[in-house]
Write a protein that holds these residues in place. Structure first.
Motif, PDB file in Angstrom:
ATOM      1  N   ILE A  16      43.640  39.296  42.628  1.00 13.58           N
ATOM      2  CA  ILE A  16      43.707  39.342  41.162  1.00 13.58           C
ATOM      3  C   ILE A  16      43.251  38.016  40.570  1.00 13.58           C
ATOM      4  N   SER A  17      43.624  36.915  41.221  1.00 16.69           N
ATOM      5  CA  SER A  17      43.210  35.599  40.734  1.00 16.69           C
ATOM      6  C   SER A  17      41.695  35.450  40.790  1.00 16.69           C
ATOM      7  N   LEU A  18      41.088  35.927  41.890  1.00 18.61           N
ATOM      8  CA  LEU A  18      39.620  35.855  42.003  1.00 18.61           C
ATOM      9  C   LEU A  18      38.948  36.701  40.922  1.00 18.61           C
ATOM     10  N   LEU A  19      39.455  37.910  40.718  1.00 16.66           N
ATOM     11  CA  LEU A  19      38.859  38.794  39.718  1.00 16.66           C
ATOM     12  C   LEU A  19      38.975  38.218  38.310  1.00 16.66           C
ATOM     13  N   SER A  20      40.083  37.508  38.051  1.00 18.31           N
ATOM     14  CA  SER A  20      40.275  36.970  36.708  1.00 18.31           C
ATOM     15  C   SER A  20      39.269  35.877  36.374  1.00 18.31           C
ATOM     16  N   HIS A  21      38.590  35.329  37.413  1.00 21.59           N
ATOM     17  CA  HIS A  21      37.583  34.293  37.180  1.00 21.59           C
ATOM     18  C   HIS A  21      36.155  34.820  37.369  1.00 21.59           C
ATOM     19  N   ASP A  22      36.033  36.098  37.657  1.00 18.46           N
ATOM     20  CA  ASP A  22      34.707  36.681  37.860  1.00 18.46           C
ATOM     21  C   ASP A  22      33.982  36.812  36.515  1.00 18.46           C
ATOM     22  N   GLU A  23      32.717  36.411  36.478  1.00 19.24           N
ATOM     23  CA  GLU A  23      31.969  36.402  35.221  1.00 19.24           C
ATOM     24  C   GLU A  23      31.797  37.802  34.651  1.00 19.24           C
ATOM     25  N   GLU A  24      31.539  38.788  35.523  1.00 17.11           N
ATOM     26  CA  GLU A  24      31.356  40.151  35.026  1.00 17.11           C
ATOM     27  C   GLU A  24      32.643  40.677  34.384  1.00 17.11           C
ATOM     28  N   VAL A  25      33.777  40.314  34.987  1.00 18.16           N
ATOM     29  CA  VAL A  25      35.063  40.745  34.422  1.00 18.16           C
ATOM     30  C   VAL A  25      35.292  40.078  33.076  1.00 18.16           C
ATOM     31  N   LEU A  26      34.984  38.780  33.006  1.00 17.75           N
ATOM     32  CA  LEU A  26      35.215  38.042  31.770  1.00 17.75           C
ATOM     33  C   LEU A  26      34.364  38.569  30.627  1.00 17.75           C
ATOM     34  N   GLU A  27      33.213  39.176  30.959  1.00 17.53           N
ATOM     35  CA  GLU A  27      32.340  39.707  29.912  1.00 17.53           C
ATOM     36  C   GLU A  27      32.850  41.029  29.349  1.00 17.53           C
ATOM     37  N   SER A  28      33.804  41.657  30.054  1.00 14.19           N
ATOM     38  CA  SER A  28      34.326  42.952  29.602  1.00 14.19           C
ATOM     39  C   SER A  28      35.758  42.793  29.099  1.00 14.19           C
ATOM     40  N   PRO A  29      35.986  42.915  27.786  1.00 16.94           N
ATOM     41  CA  PRO A  29      37.360  42.815  27.264  1.00 16.94           C
ATOM     42  C   PRO A  29      38.301  43.830  27.910  1.00 16.94           C
ATOM     43  N   ARG A  30      37.793  45.016  28.197  1.00 22.35           N
ATOM     44  CA  ARG A  30      38.643  46.053  28.786  1.00 22.35           C
ATOM     45  C   ARG A  30      39.088  45.642  30.185  1.00 22.35           C
ATOM     46  N   LEU A  31      38.146  45.162  31.008  1.00 23.27           N
ATOM     47  CA  LEU A  31      38.495  44.729  32.363  1.00 23.27           C
ATOM     48  C   LEU A  31      39.405  43.497  32.330  1.00 23.27           C
ATOM     49  N   THR A  32      39.114  42.596  31.395  1.00 21.88           N
ATOM     50  CA  THR A  32      39.955  41.391  31.282  1.00 21.88           C
ATOM     51  C   THR A  32      41.403  41.773  30.974  1.00 21.88           C
ATOM     52  N   HIS A  33      41.565  42.727  30.057  1.00 19.65           N
ATOM     53  CA  HIS A  33      42.915  43.193  29.713  1.00 19.65           C
ATOM     54  C   HIS A  33      43.603  43.816  30.922  1.00 19.65           C
ATOM     55  N   MET A  34      42.884  44.618  31.674  1.00 17.64           N
ATOM     56  CA  MET A  34      43.464  45.274  32.844  1.00 17.64           C
ATOM     57  C   MET A  34      43.850  44.256  33.913  1.00 17.64           C
ATOM     58  N   ILE A  35      42.977  43.260  34.123  1.00 13.87           N
ATOM     59  CA  ILE A  35      43.283  42.227  35.121  1.00 13.87           C
ATOM     60  C   ILE A  35      44.500  41.417  34.692  1.00 13.87           C
ATOM     61  N   ASN A  36      44.582  41.096  33.407  1.00 11.30           N
ATOM     62  CA  ASN A  36      45.744  40.338  32.920  1.00 11.30           C
ATOM     63  C   ASN A  36      47.038  41.129  33.098  1.00 11.30           C
ATOM     64  N   MET A  37      46.978  42.438  32.844  1.00  7.23           N
ATOM     65  CA  MET A  37      48.155  43.281  33.059  1.00  7.23           C
ATOM     66  C   MET A  37      48.542  43.295  34.533  1.00  7.23           C
ATOM     67  N   ALA A  38      47.544  43.394  35.401  1.00  7.14           N
ATOM     68  CA  ALA A  38      47.822  43.401  36.840  1.00  7.14           C
ATOM     69  C   ALA A  38      48.429  42.073  37.277  1.00  7.14           C
ATOM     70  N   ARG A  39      47.888  40.968  36.742  1.00  5.98           N
ATOM     71  CA  ARG A  39      48.413  39.653  37.117  1.00  5.98           C
ATOM     72  C   ARG A  39      49.850  39.478  36.627  1.00  5.98           C
ATOM     73  N   LYS A  40      50.122  39.956  35.408  1.00  3.29           N
ATOM     74  CA  LYS A  40      51.477  39.843  34.860  1.00  3.29           C
ATOM     75  C   LYS A  40      52.479  40.586  35.732  1.00  3.29           C
ATOM     76  N   ASN A  41      52.130  41.798  36.137  1.00  3.21           N
ATOM     77  CA  ASN A  41      53.052  42.579  36.963  1.00  3.21           C
ATOM     78  C   ASN A  41      53.158  42.028  38.381  1.00  3.21           C
ATOM     79  N   ALA A  42      52.061  41.490  38.895  1.00  2.60           N
ATOM     80  CA  ALA A  42      52.114  40.868  40.218  1.00  2.60           C
ATOM     81  C   ALA A  42      52.999  39.629  40.189  1.00  2.60           C
ATOM     82  N   ASP A  43      52.884  38.841  39.118  1.00  2.00           N
ATOM     83  CA  ASP A  43      53.740  37.654  38.985  1.00  2.00           C
ATOM     84  C   ASP A  43      55.210  38.049  38.916  1.00  2.00           C
ATOM     85  N   ARG A  44      55.476  39.167  38.254  1.00  2.00           N
ATOM     86  CA  ARG A  44      56.867  39.629  38.175  1.00  2.00           C
ATOM     87  C   ARG A  44      57.379  40.027  39.555  1.00  2.00           C
ATOM     88  N   LEU A  45      56.543  40.686  40.341  1.00  2.00           N
ATOM     89  CA  LEU A  45      56.941  41.040  41.703  1.00  2.00           C
ATOM     90  C   LEU A  45      57.176  39.793  42.544  1.00  2.00           C
TER      91      LEU A  45
END
Length: 490
Positions: free
Chosen positions: A288-317
């Motif tokens: 998730i950390s790698l994806l959050s820094h990927d340029e293609e992901v950063l260019e897509s607001p939808r993907l960025t939102h999904m990655i942030n949600m995944a990171r938030k829940n992973a951090d909670r775990l």
């Protein structure tokens, strides 16, 4: 010679005076023949106390025998007969029936009246002690209920008279230690011999701190009974003062073996869950950390939102797994993991606030501390973790943008840290189990706050290891105050 008096002389006046005194006492004076127990005299108080008229009492010479309780009569007469040769005075208690049929208890102070050395009458002073008996019966029932409750709860109580060095146990205390109950007390050294050397030393240090600092102690330790059975007990002790003088310690001992067995099962579950979650979670967080820094992901607001949600829940775990691992470390045989040194309580608070840096973004903070340093003996890292969990608890239950009030204070022997939030407060039904592992308040609203119910349990375990205490108070104007008290270093 006696003085002349209007009613016939000195002796008559003296007799009247004696009669007035006799009739003024709150008791019945009753005289019986020493042979057949028939009435020879009864005072007027019989009307007020027993309800029989004086005429009736005088007309019925066997009234006394008729109104003594049948279960008591033979024993009372036998006791009186034994007085013939053995004594001139005896006190005993028995029941008598009133004129309206009620049975009441009386204390009988009997004097043997003798003539030429031989008993001729029994003079009895009968005092109604029914209320005393009712109080004694109520007290005995209360003791029986307490003993039953202690037996069910496997909880005994004790007192240690420090000046006499005498320890008194309830019967349940003896049963917990596998001993027969006994009335006689024993000294502290004898009690120490019931423990293994390591436990005895731990108890001795705790008692010394209580005597020195005036603070209560709570310990859990094993004992081995005479039959070889090994159990776990929870020991609590507190000082009792008369003014400023310490007079004795009192406390409880509870068999908590069953609870420990349940906690061992929980520990096994924690170990299993921690391992099973940690293994896939580590690479998942990395991905998730790698994806959050990927340029293609950063260019897509939808993907960025999904990655942030995944990171938030992973951090909670990750937080949950870390809490599981911390519980295992604190509840295992790891007493050497605490490194104590003298530290300032304010510095510990600053470290904890640094750990909860997000607190500044969501709430206003009010921090008050004295100008003089408040020094304690602590494992700085561990205590910081405990304070951070209390701050997290206050943050979780406080409305956004509300003030969290933090204060450090001290007395000569106690350092105090209080953290107040302005949340919904603690329900009375939950207060008793607030520090239990995996414990959360019931209700849909509380579930919205998240967590697995380990933070406060961990905080209390750490504070207990510092010989401190923690409790919560509910101010009248709302919110909750967490109060931590620790021994000062000096």
């Amino acid at each position: 010679m006696g003085r002349d008096t209007p009613d016939g002389g000195y002796n008559t006046l003296e007799a009247r005076h004696s009669q007035e005194i006799l009739e003024s006492i709150d008791a019945i004076v009753w005289e019986f023949d020493a042979g057949d127990f028939t009435t020879t005299y009864v005072s007027p108080q019989i009307e007020r106390i027993l309800g029989y008229s004086l005429d009736h009492a005088n007309d019925e010479p066997n009234l006394w025998k008729e109104i003594v309780h049948p279960d008591d009569l033979d024993a009372v007469i036998a006791t009186c007969n034994r007085l013939h040769d053995r004594a001139d005075r005896y006190d005993f208690e028995y029941r008598m029936r009133t004129a309206d049929g009620e049975w009441r208890w009386f204390r009988d102070a009997t004097t043997v009246v003798r003539e030429d050395g031989q008993p001729v009458r029994f003079r009895c002073i009968l005092t109604d002690i029914t209320n005393k008996h009712l109080a004694q019966e109520a007290l005995e029932r209360s003791r029986e209920r307490l003993a039953y409750a202690q037996q069910v709860a496997k909880l005994g109580d004790w007192e240690w008279d420090i000046h006499r060095d005498t320890i008194t146990w309830s019967d349940q205390c003896f049963r917990i230690f596998g001993l027969e109950p006994q009335a006689a007390g024993f000294d502290f050294e004898t009690y120490q011999k019931l423990l293994d050397p390591k436990t005895a030393e731990m108890i001795r240090r705790a008692v010394e701190r209580t005597l020195d600092k005036g603070l209560p102690y709570t310990l859990e330790h094993p004992i081995t009974r005479p039959d070889g059975t090994r159990i776990i007990v929870r020991a609590y002790g507190e000082p009792v003062y008369d003014g400023e003088e310490l007079i004795y310690l009192r406390g409880t001992v509870q068999d908590v073996t069953a609870r420990h067995e349940v906690e061992q099962l929980k520990d096994k579950l924690i170990a299993l869950v921690s391992h099973e979650l940690r293994t896939p979670l580590t690479p998942l967080v990395g991905l998730i950390s790698l994806l959050s820094h990927d340029e293609e992901v950063l260019e897509s607001p939808r993907l960025t939102h999904m990655i942030n949600m995944a990171r938030k829940n992973a951090d909670r775990l990750v937080e949950v797994v870390d809490a599981f691992l911390e519980v295992r470390a604190l509840t295992g045989e790891v007493s050497d993991t605490f490194t104590f040194e003298e530290v300032e309580l304010y510095d510990v608070l600053v470290d904890a606030l640094d750990q909860r840096s997000d607190l500044h973004e969501t709430h206003a903070l009010s921090v008050h501390a004295p100008d003089e340093p408040v020094v304690i003996t602590a494992d700085r890292e561990r205590l910081c973790a405990a304070v951070a969990k209390l701050l997290a608890n206050a943050e979780k239950f406080s409305p956004a943008d509300s003030v969290i009030e933090i204060e450090i204070s001290r007395t000569v022997e106690v350092a105090r840290l209080s953290i107040r939030d302005h949340g919904p407060g603690i329900d009375d039904g939950f207060r008793a189990r607030i520090f239990e592992r995996f414990s959360q308040a019931d209700g849909p609203d509380t579930r919205d706050y998240g967590g697995v119910g380990l933070g406060l349990a961990i905080a209390k375990t750490i504070i207990d290891r510092h010989d401190g205490s923690i409790h919560f108070e509910g101010p009248d104007d709302g919110g909750t105050v967490a109060i931590v008290e620790l021994p000062t270093a000096d």
